[in-house]
Write an enzyme that holds these catalytic residues in place. Sequence first.
Site, PDB file in Angstrom:
ATOM      1  N   GLU A 178       4.060  -1.028  -8.825  1.00  0.00           N
ATOM      2  CA  GLU A 178       3.076  -0.054  -9.280  1.00  0.00           C
ATOM      3  C   GLU A 178       3.767   1.305  -9.200  1.00  0.00           C
ATOM      4  O   GLU A 178       4.303   1.649  -8.140  1.00  0.00           O
ATOM      5  CB  GLU A 178       1.848  -0.092  -8.356  1.00  0.00           C
ATOM      6  CG  GLU A 178       0.733   0.757  -8.901  1.00  0.00           C
ATOM      7  CD  GLU A 178      -0.499   0.787  -7.995  1.00  0.00           C
ATOM      8  OE1 GLU A 178      -0.621  -0.057  -7.094  1.00  0.00           O
ATOM      9  OE2 GLU A 178      -1.323   1.683  -8.218  1.00  0.00           O
ATOM     10  N   ARG A 231       5.871 -10.703   3.307  1.00  0.00           N
ATOM     11  CA  ARG A 231       6.286  -9.302   3.233  1.00  0.00           C
ATOM     12  C   ARG A 231       7.365  -9.043   4.256  1.00  0.00           C
ATOM     13  O   ARG A 231       7.326  -9.618   5.340  1.00  0.00           O
ATOM     14  CB  ARG A 231       5.095  -8.440   3.653  1.00  0.00           C
ATOM     15  CG  ARG A 231       4.409  -7.729   2.608  1.00  0.00           C
ATOM     16  CD  ARG A 231       3.374  -6.810   3.227  1.00  0.00           C
ATOM     17  NE  ARG A 231       3.602  -5.482   2.709  1.00  0.00           N
ATOM     18  CZ  ARG A 231       3.354  -5.143   1.459  1.00  0.00           C
ATOM     19  NH1 ARG A 231       2.853  -5.998   0.616  1.00  0.00           N
ATOM     20  NH2 ARG A 231       3.596  -3.920   1.033  1.00  0.00           N
ATOM     21  N   LYS A 238       3.935   2.464   0.446  1.00  0.00           N
ATOM     22  CA  LYS A 238       4.094   3.672  -0.358  1.00  0.00           C
ATOM     23  C   LYS A 238       3.041   4.721  -0.007  1.00  0.00           C
ATOM     24  O   LYS A 238       3.320   5.910  -0.024  1.00  0.00           O
ATOM     25  CB  LYS A 238       3.994   3.315  -1.850  1.00  0.00           C
ATOM     26  CG  LYS A 238       5.292   2.755  -2.399  1.00  0.00           C
ATOM     27  CD  LYS A 238       5.146   2.382  -3.856  1.00  0.00           C
ATOM     28  CE  LYS A 238       4.448   1.053  -3.992  1.00  0.00           C
ATOM     29  NZ  LYS A 238       4.229   0.619  -5.364  1.00  0.00           N
TER      30      LYS A 238
HETATM   31  P1  ATP Z   1       3.150  -0.702  -1.022  1.00  0.00           P
HETATM   32  O1  ATP Z   1       2.182  -1.018   0.047  1.00  0.00           O
HETATM   33  O2  ATP Z   1       4.413  -0.161  -0.489  1.00  0.00           O
HETATM   34  O3  ATP Z   1       2.574   0.129  -2.119  1.00  0.00           O
HETATM   35  P2  ATP Z   1       2.874  -2.820  -2.824  1.00  0.00           P
HETATM   36  O4  ATP Z   1       2.942  -4.262  -2.610  1.00  0.00           O
HETATM   37  O5  ATP Z   1       1.556  -2.271  -3.163  1.00  0.00           O
HETATM   38  O6  ATP Z   1       3.534  -2.114  -1.604  1.00  0.00           O
HETATM   39  P3  ATP Z   1       4.048  -2.826  -5.394  1.00  0.00           P
HETATM   40  O7  ATP Z   1       4.594  -1.692  -6.169  1.00  0.00           O
HETATM   41  O8  ATP Z   1       2.802  -3.456  -5.856  1.00  0.00           O
HETATM   42  O9  ATP Z   1       3.884  -2.315  -3.904  1.00  0.00           O
HETATM   43  O10 ATP Z   1       5.190  -3.910  -5.141  1.00  0.00           O
HETATM   44  C1  ATP Z   1       5.998  -4.476  -6.135  1.00  0.00           C
HETATM   45  C2  ATP Z   1       6.459  -5.806  -5.655  1.00  0.00           C
HETATM   46  O11 ATP Z   1       7.188  -5.677  -4.439  1.00  0.00           O
HETATM   47  C3  ATP Z   1       5.296  -6.734  -5.381  1.00  0.00           C
HETATM   48  O12 ATP Z   1       5.583  -8.009  -5.915  1.00  0.00           O
HETATM   49  C4  ATP Z   1       5.204  -6.759  -3.888  1.00  0.00           C
HETATM   50  O13 ATP Z   1       4.675  -7.960  -3.452  1.00  0.00           O
HETATM   51  C5  ATP Z   1       6.657  -6.543  -3.455  1.00  0.00           C
HETATM   52  N1  ATP Z   1       6.712  -5.899  -2.139  1.00  0.00           N
HETATM   53  C6  ATP Z   1       6.134  -4.740  -1.770  1.00  0.00           C
HETATM   54  N2  ATP Z   1       6.356  -4.470  -0.478  1.00  0.00           N
HETATM   55  C7  ATP Z   1       7.089  -5.499   0.005  1.00  0.00           C
HETATM   56  C8  ATP Z   1       7.650  -5.820   1.286  1.00  0.00           C
HETATM   57  N3  ATP Z   1       7.473  -5.021   2.340  1.00  0.00           N
HETATM   58  N4  ATP Z   1       8.359  -6.964   1.398  1.00  0.00           N
HETATM   59  C9  ATP Z   1       8.541  -7.754   0.333  1.00  0.00           C
HETATM   60  N5  ATP Z   1       8.058  -7.521  -0.888  1.00  0.00           N
HETATM   61  C10 ATP Z   1       7.343  -6.414  -1.069  1.00  0.00           C
HETATM   62 MG    MG Z   2       0.519  -2.966  -4.948  1.00  0.00          MG
END
Ligand code: ATP
Ligand code: MG
Length: 557
Positions: free
Chosen positions: A38, A262, A272
């Site tokens: 995102e 994760r 983020k």
């Molecule tokens: P954040 O909480 O940092 O915003 P998010 O999952 O909302 O994390 P996205 O931009 O949606 O962030 O993530 C893109 C991809 O990266 C998704 O497939 C998500 O599952 C993966 N991802 C995000 N954070 C992690 C993590 N800590 N470990 C492994 N994969 C991750």
């Molecule tokens: Mg997300």
Amino acid sequence: MITEEKKEEKNLNFIEEIIEADLQSGKYEQIVTRFPPEPNGYLHIGHASSICLNFGLTQKFPGYTNLRFDDTNPVTEDTEYVESIKNDIRWMGFEWKNELYASDYFDTLYEFALKFINAGLAYVDDSTSEEIAALKGTPTEPGKDSPYRNRSIEENLALFEQMKNGDFPDGSRTLRAKIDMAHINMLMRDPILYRIKHAHHHRTGNKWCIYPMYDFAHGQSDSIENVTHSICTLEFAPHRELYDWLIAKLEIYPSHQYEFARRNLNYTVTSKRKLLQLVQDGHVNGWDDPRMPTLSGLRRRGYTPESIRDFCDRIGVARRENMIDVGLLEFCVREDLNKKALRRMVVLDPLKVLITNFPEGVIEMCHSENNPEDIASGMREIPFSREIFIEKEDFLEIPTKKYFRLAPGKMVRLKGAYIIQCDDFVKDENGEITEVHCSYIENSKSGQDTTGINVKGTLHWVSAPHAVSVEIRLYDRLFSVENVSGEEGDFKDYINPESLSIITGYAEPALTDTKPGEAFQFLRKGYFATDTDSKTEKPVFNRTVTLRDNWAKAAEK
Ligand code: ATP
Ligand code: MG
């Protein structure tokens, strides 16, 4: 079927095993994965795991990986983030087949929504979010039907059209799937598919004022792109049922979702939303502050893509969440920089040493390897003169038993230069040692030593008249507790107030012409990278990581 033996041999993780079986059974000829960030912030070390996994799979197996921006929330998203994400993925060493945006499917998703309404599987709900929550039930109690649940198809079509046309304010209505308010999976209790948001979108501008929810966008986007293996993190496991339900009802390409754990790193946060707060509240100097666990922060700090990929490889893919020690990340970057970084001498806390038997005004050139791990990196010249700097901590007036550095009457080797012996020292009125007097041993120069003298300590040093003063930024962990998210209260209360200290160092002249991103090992002091703030007249270095402690320990003995 793959036998246990074969699994061992190939060392596949559980997702690779699934893919291998799918390819062997002929279910797919090639696979399609996607990395779906995102664009609401910069990528962090957790994302690196997902990148290595998704792109790594299609390096290992036939197929390709797309980059898809999951941009369905206009309020938090921005083009700046899109650009940084692309830049970071490329820096990591990966290239996507197609650059895609969930927002490109807004028209198709709208058509899908109409299909659901026409099939009697979706309705417009006038309830507020509080009212919806109140009727949702609990994991052990069924929910209750919304009073708007049984509207006619015509009424729903008309209201949804009005929603789209901007006739209603934010939050006043939603489009919900009509599934089952008593479903055991709470996410299946008439999930919201669309909400009203009068907001400017970074790509579609003001075209839309209704936006699809994650669940209504993600699976359908996967399906539109013929993604075979849609990999996400564990918290989405309960969403899989809805993912499958929506695809089945629409009778579109059946993508499948797989979940992995994760990755969380200790002493930091990988969210983020939290990282954005650190930036906005000024706790750090931007997303690429070298203390941040973002890929741009790690890059500026001196981490290499190779070291981050190695780290992701070593932690692998797991089904259960766990906390990874930042020490492993540090280990990986040391391993890589040991092979690549040029060796330089920089004194961080200077003490003047006068070589009393070395003639005044004479400069003698010494030579030392740029990197003993890489013969091709050659040698460099280091000027030696009567006045040099050593580290304050490398001299002790009254040495302890295992102290092999400089002390009255003792000998040490100056790296790449002569053996010196301490004859005397000068103290100021506060009792602090301000100058040490030594004599150098003739014929003891490194590489040409014929003295047969065996000294145990080797010190780094710089010639005082040639020393270049440089700014050095030393970093410590950003948080002072190991499990930041596990602590009570606001995560910002656990910020380490001493995570940055800035000092002046004295460098050998070979460090003058350095460009941002270049990596060095400052002998005995750690790995350092030239910062983006660095200027020819004022070089600035970030300490990437300290050296492994062996050197310090060996020197104590
Ligand atoms: P954040 O909480 O940092 O915003 P998010 O999952 O909302 O994390 P996205 O931009 O949606 O962030 O993530 C893109 C991809 O990266 C998704 O497939 C998500 O599952 C993966 N991802 C995000 N954070 C992690 C993590 N800590 N470990 C492994 N994969 C991750
Ligand atoms: Mg997300």
